[in-house]
Write a protein that holds these residues in place. Structure first.
Motif, PDB file in Angstrom:
ATOM      1  N   GLN A 152      27.643  29.076  73.744  1.00  0.00           N
ATOM      2  CA  GLN A 152      27.229  27.730  74.117  1.00  0.00           C
ATOM      3  C   GLN A 152      27.084  26.841  72.880  1.00  0.00           C
ATOM      4  OE1 GLN A 152      24.630  28.315  77.246  1.00  0.00           O
ATOM      5  NE2 GLN A 152      24.361  26.167  77.747  1.00  0.00           N
ATOM      6  N   VAL A 153      27.487  25.578  73.046  1.00  0.00           N
ATOM      7  CA  VAL A 153      27.233  24.599  71.983  1.00  0.00           C
ATOM      8  C   VAL A 153      26.340  23.526  72.588  1.00  0.00           C
ATOM      9  CG1 VAL A 153      28.235  22.911  70.403  1.00  0.00           C
ATOM     10  CG2 VAL A 153      29.455  25.045  70.875  1.00  0.00           C
ATOM     11  N   TYR A 154      25.173  23.341  71.981  1.00  0.00           N
ATOM     12  CA  TYR A 154      24.240  22.322  72.460  1.00  0.00           C
ATOM     13  C   TYR A 154      24.475  21.074  71.614  1.00  0.00           C
ATOM     14  CZ  TYR A 154      21.868  26.390  74.505  1.00  0.00           C
ATOM     15  OH  TYR A 154      21.573  27.542  75.194  1.00  0.00           O
ATOM     16  N   LYS A 155      24.938  20.008  72.275  1.00  0.00           N
ATOM     17  CA  LYS A 155      25.320  18.779  71.546  1.00  0.00           C
ATOM     18  C   LYS A 155      24.152  17.794  71.500  1.00  0.00           C
ATOM     19  CE  LYS A 155      30.051  19.290  71.506  1.00  0.00           C
ATOM     20  NZ  LYS A 155      30.815  19.264  70.283  1.00  0.00           N
ATOM     21  N   ARG A 162      24.148  20.730  61.727  1.00  0.00           N
ATOM     22  CA  ARG A 162      24.678  21.733  62.647  1.00  0.00           C
ATOM     23  C   ARG A 162      24.169  23.102  62.229  1.00  0.00           C
ATOM     24  NH1 ARG A 162      30.383  23.795  63.058  1.00  0.00           N
ATOM     25  NH2 ARG A 162      30.882  23.771  65.260  1.00  0.00           N
ATOM     26  N   ALA A 164      23.472  27.414  63.595  1.00  0.00           N
ATOM     27  CA  ALA A 164      23.788  28.445  64.588  1.00  0.00           C
ATOM     28  C   ALA A 164      22.543  29.287  64.823  1.00  0.00           C
ATOM     29  CB  ALA A 164      24.927  29.332  64.083  1.00  0.00           C
ATOM     30  N   GLU A 192      22.910  19.812  66.167  1.00  0.00           N
ATOM     31  CA  GLU A 192      23.822  20.467  67.104  1.00  0.00           C
ATOM     32  C   GLU A 192      23.643  21.966  66.911  1.00  0.00           C
ATOM     33  OE1 GLU A 192      27.922  18.929  67.544  1.00  0.00           O
ATOM     34  OE2 GLU A 192      28.499  20.948  66.913  1.00  0.00           O
ATOM     35  N   ILE A 194      24.818  25.918  67.740  1.00  0.00           N
ATOM     36  CA  ILE A 194      25.853  26.816  68.241  1.00  0.00           C
ATOM     37  C   ILE A 194      25.224  28.172  68.527  1.00  0.00           C
ATOM     38  CG2 ILE A 194      28.068  27.913  67.716  1.00  0.00           C
ATOM     39  CD1 ILE A 194      28.440  25.699  65.652  1.00  0.00           C
ATOM     40  N   PRO A 196      26.914  31.316  69.370  1.00  0.00           N
ATOM     41  CA  PRO A 196      28.269  31.835  69.547  1.00  0.00           C
ATOM     42  C   PRO A 196      28.346  33.060  70.445  1.00  0.00           C
ATOM     43  CG  PRO A 196      27.441  32.412  67.374  1.00  0.00           C
ATOM     44  CD  PRO A 196      26.371  31.591  68.036  1.00  0.00           C
ATOM     45  N   LEU A 229      31.512  30.448  60.626  1.00  0.00           N
ATOM     46  CA  LEU A 229      30.915  29.204  61.146  1.00  0.00           C
ATOM     47  C   LEU A 229      30.561  28.257  60.005  1.00  0.00           C
ATOM     48  CD1 LEU A 229      28.386  30.539  63.836  1.00  0.00           C
ATOM     49  CD2 LEU A 229      30.624  29.508  64.242  1.00  0.00           C
TER      50      LEU A 229
END
Ligand code: SF4
Ligand code: SF4
Length: 394
Positions: A152-155, A162, A164, A192, A194, A196, A229
């Protein structure tokens, strides 16, 4: 010969005993072989073929909590815990006592979702038994869903950076709400995030059981995902995972996740709170328990305390410092010592008169909750979320 204890390192030991003074198992048992120095002497004897593996000898090597309290205290720079990990790898064939645990651990690591579904289905029968045996807290329930079911990527609208998330098994399966708290905070901060797909166990439980080869495979799989990443940091709610992916991966696969960081250190620098929230009135005073891998493994002591102060919470220090006896699988395999260490910490927490216990590790949360029922035990991320995101979760 790789992954055997390092004889040159062991021969640097001049038996000064400094490490022994920090060792919680020595503190509990008071015999030489149950301390850091004694374990190194046993490993040296095995390497030089002066000793042979026996159930008793194996027990001494496998009764180390791997807490790292002895890390960095040796004046001659002996890497005590690394030698103990390697010693376990050397002894795993002869160590019959933990053979079923190894099989179980391998099954779980290969089939984490299936294992959790099986636990889900059996929890109403199994958990009262496990709780009676002191393995889990009496009120523990498994959440229906893990934190991360898929990548999932939470924007965010206005991106500040950014990051992770390395979820870790305990936060993912046992306490999935902690991951959601972390995401809420990061999104509010403008990151943002991530999460993964393909993340596997960090490998620490396997390494602790002497399954070095299997741990190395997991490390390589995680590196293939996180290594590429482009992120400011890889955050984890579990200091054991951070220690493993940052400090131990370079030792077992020659590369690690160098920007891995625990959540309180990351958030302390970035969280801006104009004023303490209303939340702090409910838990105005807490006591804080240092997870071993955070304080000894990563050297982080002040940051969680400063973080709590920043959100308007006073910390009253408990008298007893040291390990809660969790140590991952240690609490299963060494119930007596684990239970005594837990009792010490639990009584010390209760004596503070604080409204809650706060820690920064899902494993410590689970362990402390077994003995502390008169006050809540929180992960620090829950309090940060409550203060910063006005959540009513606590
Ligand atoms: S890691 Fe902890 S339990 Fe093991 S030898 Fe060092 S201080 Fe003792
Ligand atoms: S501190 Fe170092 S030199 Fe002293 S007993 Fe421990 S391992 Fe040996």
């Amino acid at each position: 010969m790789k992954n055997l204890p390092d004889i040159k390192d062991l021969e640097k030991c001049v038996r000064c005993g400094s490490c022994k003074a920090y060792c919680p198992t020595y503190d509990e048992d008071n015999t030489e072989a149950m301390g850091a120095r004694g374990r190194l002497a046993l490993l040296r004897g095995l390497l030089l073929q002066e000793l042979k593996p026996t159930p008793l000898l194996n027990e001494k090597i496998f009764s180390c909590i791997l807490c790292e309290a002895c890390s960095g205290v040796c004046p001659n720079g002996v890497d005590i815990t690394e030698n103990i990990y390697r010693g376990r790898n050397m002894l795993k064939q002869s160590d019959k006592k933990r053979r079923y645990l190894r099989l179980l651990a391998k099954f779980f690591i290969r089939n984490p979702d299936l294992s959790c579904k099986m636990l889900q289905m059996s929890q109403y029968v199994l958990f009262p038994y496990l709780s009676k045996k002191g393995i889990i807290p009496s009120n523990f329930k498994l959440s229906k869903y893990p934190f991360k079911e898929r990548a999932q990527v939470y924007k965010v609208a206005k991106k500040r950076g950014r990051v992770a998330v390395f979820t870790g098994c305990a936060a993912n399966f046992l306490y999935p709400h902690l991951g959601l708290s972390l995401i809420n905070i990061l999104l509010k901060l403008g990151y943002e995030v991530i999460a993964p797909g393909g993340e596997v166990c960090c490998g620490m439980p396997l390494r602790a059981l002497g399954l070095e080869e299997e741990a190395r495979e997991l490390a390589k799989r995680n590196m293939r995902i996180f290594g590429k990443l482009k992120v400011e940091a890889v955050l984890s709610l579990c200091p054991t995972c951070v220690t493993m992916i940052k400090k131990q991966y370079p030792k077992i696969i020659n590369s690690g996740i160098s920007n891995a960081v625990d959540v309180s250190s990351f958030l302390l620098e970035r969280l801006d709170l104009a004023q303490p929230s209303l939340f702090s009135r409910k838990y105005a005073t807490v006591t804080y328990h240092d997870p071993c891998h955070l304080i000894y493994g990563l050297g982080i002591k002040d940051e969680p305390r400063k973080m709590l102060k920043k959100i308007g919470v006073n910390v009253v220090e408990k008298k007893e410092k040291g390990c809660c006896g969790s140590g991952g699988l240690f609490s299963l395999t060494n119930k007596d010592i684990s239970g005594r260490l837990l009792k010490r910490q639990a009584e010390s927490c209760l004596k503070t008169g604080a409204a809650a216990v706060v820690t920064a590790c899902p494993g410590c949360m689970m362990q402390l909750s077994k003995a502390i029922t008169k006050m809540p035990v929180f992960h620090i991320i829950e309090l940060i979320e409550a203060a910063y995101c006005d959540s009513d979760g606590v």
